[in-house]
Design an enzyme around this catalytic site. Structure first.
Site, PDB file in Angstrom:
ATOM      1  N   HIS A   1      78.132   3.293  82.179  1.00  0.00           N
ATOM      2  CA  HIS A   1      76.828   3.000  81.568  1.00  0.00           C
ATOM      3  C   HIS A   1      76.639   3.840  80.303  1.00  0.00           C
ATOM      4  O   HIS A   1      76.675   5.068  80.361  1.00  0.00           O
ATOM      5  CB  HIS A   1      75.727   3.327  82.584  1.00  0.00           C
ATOM      6  CG  HIS A   1      74.362   2.971  82.131  1.00  0.00           C
ATOM      7  ND1 HIS A   1      73.355   3.890  81.984  1.00  0.00           N
ATOM      8  CD2 HIS A   1      73.820   1.766  81.804  1.00  0.00           C
ATOM      9  CE1 HIS A   1      72.254   3.270  81.597  1.00  0.00           C
ATOM     10  NE2 HIS A   1      72.499   1.987  81.476  1.00  0.00           N
ATOM     11  N   ARG A   2      76.479   3.158  79.175  1.00  0.00           N
ATOM     12  CA  ARG A   2      76.363   3.805  77.853  1.00  0.00           C
ATOM     13  C   ARG A   2      77.602   4.666  77.578  1.00  0.00           C
ATOM     14  O   ARG A   2      77.539   5.596  76.772  1.00  0.00           O
ATOM     15  CB  ARG A   2      75.083   4.630  77.741  1.00  0.00           C
ATOM     16  CG  ARG A   2      73.820   3.846  78.098  1.00  0.00           C
ATOM     17  CD  ARG A   2      72.542   4.667  77.946  1.00  0.00           C
ATOM     18  NE  ARG A   2      71.421   4.017  78.614  1.00  0.00           N
ATOM     19  CZ  ARG A   2      70.208   4.561  78.730  1.00  0.00           C
ATOM     20  NH1 ARG A   2      69.955   5.741  78.209  1.00  0.00           N
ATOM     21  NH2 ARG A   2      69.237   3.908  79.353  1.00  0.00           N
TER      22      ARG A   2
ATOM     23  N   GLU B   1      79.334  -0.348  79.317  1.00  0.00           N
ATOM     24  CA  GLU B   1      78.060  -1.004  78.987  1.00  0.00           C
ATOM     25  C   GLU B   1      77.476  -0.269  77.798  1.00  0.00           C
ATOM     26  O   GLU B   1      77.618   0.954  77.692  1.00  0.00           O
ATOM     27  CB  GLU B   1      77.104  -0.924  80.180  1.00  0.00           C
ATOM     28  CG  GLU B   1      75.792  -1.687  80.001  1.00  0.00           C
ATOM     29  CD  GLU B   1      74.632  -0.895  79.417  1.00  0.00           C
ATOM     30  OE1 GLU B   1      73.559  -1.483  79.221  1.00  0.00           O
ATOM     31  OE2 GLU B   1      74.795   0.320  79.132  1.00  0.00           O
TER      32      GLU B   1
ATOM     33  N   GLU C   1      74.676  -5.320  75.775  1.00  0.00           N
ATOM     34  CA  GLU C   1      73.264  -5.567  76.101  1.00  0.00           C
ATOM     35  C   GLU C   1      72.469  -5.688  74.808  1.00  0.00           C
ATOM     36  O   GLU C   1      72.439  -4.750  74.005  1.00  0.00           O
ATOM     37  CB  GLU C   1      72.697  -4.437  76.979  1.00  0.00           C
ATOM     38  CG  GLU C   1      71.263  -4.768  77.368  1.00  0.00           C
ATOM     39  CD  GLU C   1      70.502  -3.622  78.043  1.00  0.00           C
ATOM     40  OE1 GLU C   1      71.122  -2.686  78.575  1.00  0.00           O
ATOM     41  OE2 GLU C   1      69.263  -3.712  78.015  1.00  0.00           O
TER      42      GLU C   1
ATOM     43  N   HIS D   1      70.272   3.002  72.329  1.00  0.00           N
ATOM     44  CA  HIS D   1      69.345   2.488  73.340  1.00  0.00           C
ATOM     45  C   HIS D   1      67.903   2.417  72.857  1.00  0.00           C
ATOM     46  O   HIS D   1      67.222   1.412  73.034  1.00  0.00           O
ATOM     47  CB  HIS D   1      69.416   3.367  74.590  1.00  0.00           C
ATOM     48  CG  HIS D   1      68.516   2.917  75.698  1.00  0.00           C
ATOM     49  ND1 HIS D   1      67.187   3.270  75.773  1.00  0.00           N
ATOM     50  CD2 HIS D   1      68.746   2.118  76.774  1.00  0.00           C
ATOM     51  CE1 HIS D   1      66.646   2.715  76.846  1.00  0.00           C
ATOM     52  NE2 HIS D   1      67.572   2.013  77.466  1.00  0.00           N
TER      53      HIS D   1
ATOM     54  N   ASP E   1      74.223  -0.660  74.399  1.00  0.00           N
ATOM     55  CA  ASP E   1      73.005  -1.326  73.936  1.00  0.00           C
ATOM     56  C   ASP E   1      73.121  -1.620  72.433  1.00  0.00           C
ATOM     57  O   ASP E   1      73.490  -0.730  71.657  1.00  0.00           O
ATOM     58  CB  ASP E   1      71.808  -0.410  74.176  1.00  0.00           C
ATOM     59  CG  ASP E   1      71.746   0.059  75.625  1.00  0.00           C
ATOM     60  OD1 ASP E   1      71.503  -0.784  76.494  1.00  0.00           O
ATOM     61  OD2 ASP E   1      71.981   1.262  75.878  1.00  0.00           O
TER      62      ASP E   1
ATOM     63  N   ASP F   1      76.179   6.271  85.203  1.00  0.00           N
ATOM     64  CA  ASP F   1      76.336   7.329  84.204  1.00  0.00           C
ATOM     65  C   ASP F   1      77.504   8.228  84.557  1.00  0.00           C
ATOM     66  O   ASP F   1      77.944   9.016  83.730  1.00  0.00           O
ATOM     67  CB  ASP F   1      75.056   8.187  84.149  1.00  0.00           C
ATOM     68  CG  ASP F   1      73.862   7.398  83.657  1.00  0.00           C
ATOM     69  OD1 ASP F   1      74.029   6.558  82.752  1.00  0.00           O
ATOM     70  OD2 ASP F   1      72.752   7.624  84.192  1.00  0.00           O
TER      71      ASP F   1
ATOM     72  N   LYS G   1      69.298  -5.535  72.778  1.00  0.00           N
ATOM     73  CA  LYS G   1      67.988  -4.868  72.870  1.00  0.00           C
ATOM     74  C   LYS G   1      67.240  -5.091  71.570  1.00  0.00           C
ATOM     75  O   LYS G   1      67.419  -4.347  70.610  1.00  0.00           O
ATOM     76  CB  LYS G   1      68.182  -3.362  73.069  1.00  0.00           C
ATOM     77  CG  LYS G   1      68.314  -2.966  74.513  1.00  0.00           C
ATOM     78  CD  LYS G   1      67.694  -1.607  74.756  1.00  0.00           C
ATOM     79  CE  LYS G   1      68.104  -1.055  76.104  1.00  0.00           C
ATOM     80  NZ  LYS G   1      67.562  -1.785  77.226  1.00  0.00           N
TER      81      LYS G   1
HETATM   82  O1  G3P Z   1      72.591  -3.028  81.325  1.00  0.00           O
HETATM   83  C1  G3P Z   1      72.139  -2.238  82.370  1.00  0.00           C
HETATM   84  C2  G3P Z   1      71.145  -1.188  81.920  1.00  0.00           C
HETATM   85  O2  G3P Z   1      71.673  -0.497  80.810  1.00  0.00           O
HETATM   86  C3  G3P Z   1      69.807  -1.764  81.570  1.00  0.00           C
HETATM   87  O3  G3P Z   1      68.840  -0.797  81.284  1.00  0.00           O
HETATM   88  O4  G3P Z   1      67.472   0.602  79.786  1.00  0.00           O
HETATM   89  O5  G3P Z   1      69.670   1.450  80.600  1.00  0.00           O
HETATM   90  O6  G3P Z   1      69.575  -0.374  78.925  1.00  0.00           O
HETATM   91  P1  G3P Z   1      68.909   0.266  80.100  1.00  0.00           P
HETATM   92 MG    MG Z   2      71.685  -0.786  78.682  1.00  0.00          MG
END
Ligand code: G3P
Ligand code: MG
Length: 244
Positions: free
Chosen positions: A9-10, A36, A111, A51, A38, A232, A113
């Protein structure tokens, strides 16, 4: 398999400054096949990997993305807020990110955003960069809480799969997933009712949860049919899950 069971994640935000190239390199080094990230737009329309709609939390600078152009990225440090060793990391452009994924063999959940920017502009700018990318990378998968972005992307780049992101799942998810041609639901691990996983699978949809940093809870959700999780800290889980 839509993505891996464990997705950084990120880039692996517990260990590295989120959404930087250093983070994605770290993830690849740990054996992750999927990350993943943003995507948001700068004021000049450049798609970048960040993000928040402002700089304060993840850089050494202040201000809104809407007030920046690509040339400004050179003076913004996106690493030293996390640890001095990451000084000099930049907010990556989408173009740089795609190149890195191609170089390292990473798949990416892109993702979308929109933050403060226009949804159509974000989709068009992202699609253009993907079309123009010199390196053939991927696989890619789009997701967004802004479902209109997925609707537009389904028309613009239909061959890239889409995942439907929800905070709390809403009635009508089946129809929406069908209308968008989604392959997956991406749900908040704190809000998920595990029964939804089998309901989704009955519709041909895989379920992923965010953001899960707990191995015990992961076991329970995998037992209920979960396809994968965004974490994470990929190191909390079976290393084989980073690969597939
Ligand atoms: O894509 C999963 C997750 O990243 C969604 O929430 O706010 O962390 O981008 P956020
Ligand atoms: Mg995200």
């Amino acid at each position: 398999m839509v993505m891996a069971k464990v997705i950084a994640h990120r880039g692996g935000a517990s260990w590295v400054p989120e959404n930087t190239l250093a983070a994605f390199r770290w993830a690849a080094k740990q054996g992750c096949r999927w990350i993943e990230l943003d995507i948001s737009l700068l004021g000049d329309g450049t798609p970048v990997i960040i993000h928040d709609q402002r700089l304060e939390r993840t850089t050494d600078s202040q201000g809104a993305l809407a007030d920046l152009s690509q040339a400004d990225l050179e003076r913004i440090d996106a690493g030293s807020w996390f640890a001095p060793a990451f000084r000099g990391e930049r907010i990556p452009t989408l173009r740089q990110l795609l190149q890195l994924c191609a170089d390292l063999g990473l798949g990416a959940n892109l993702e979308l955003k929109p933050n403060a920017s226009n949804v159509e502009a974000l989709v068009e700018a992202t699609a253009r960069v993907l079309e123009e990318a010199e390196a053939v990378g991927g696989p890619w998968l789009f997701s967004s809480f802004e479902h209109q972005a997925l609707e537009l992307m389904a028309k613009r780049l239909p061959s890239i799969p889409r995942g439907l992101l929800y905070e709390g799942i809403e009635a009508g998810w089946r129809d929406k997933a069908a209308a968008l041609g989604a392959v997956s639901l991406h749900l908040d691990q704190a809000l998920i009712d595990p029964a939804v996983i089998s309901q989704a699978k009955a519709e041909g949809l895989e379920v992923f949860v965010y953001t899960l940093n707990d191995a015990t809870r992961a076991q329970a959700l995998f037992a209920a049919g979960l396809a994968g999780l965004f974490t994470d800290d990929p190191l909390l889980f079976d290393p084989a899950w980073r690969r597939g």
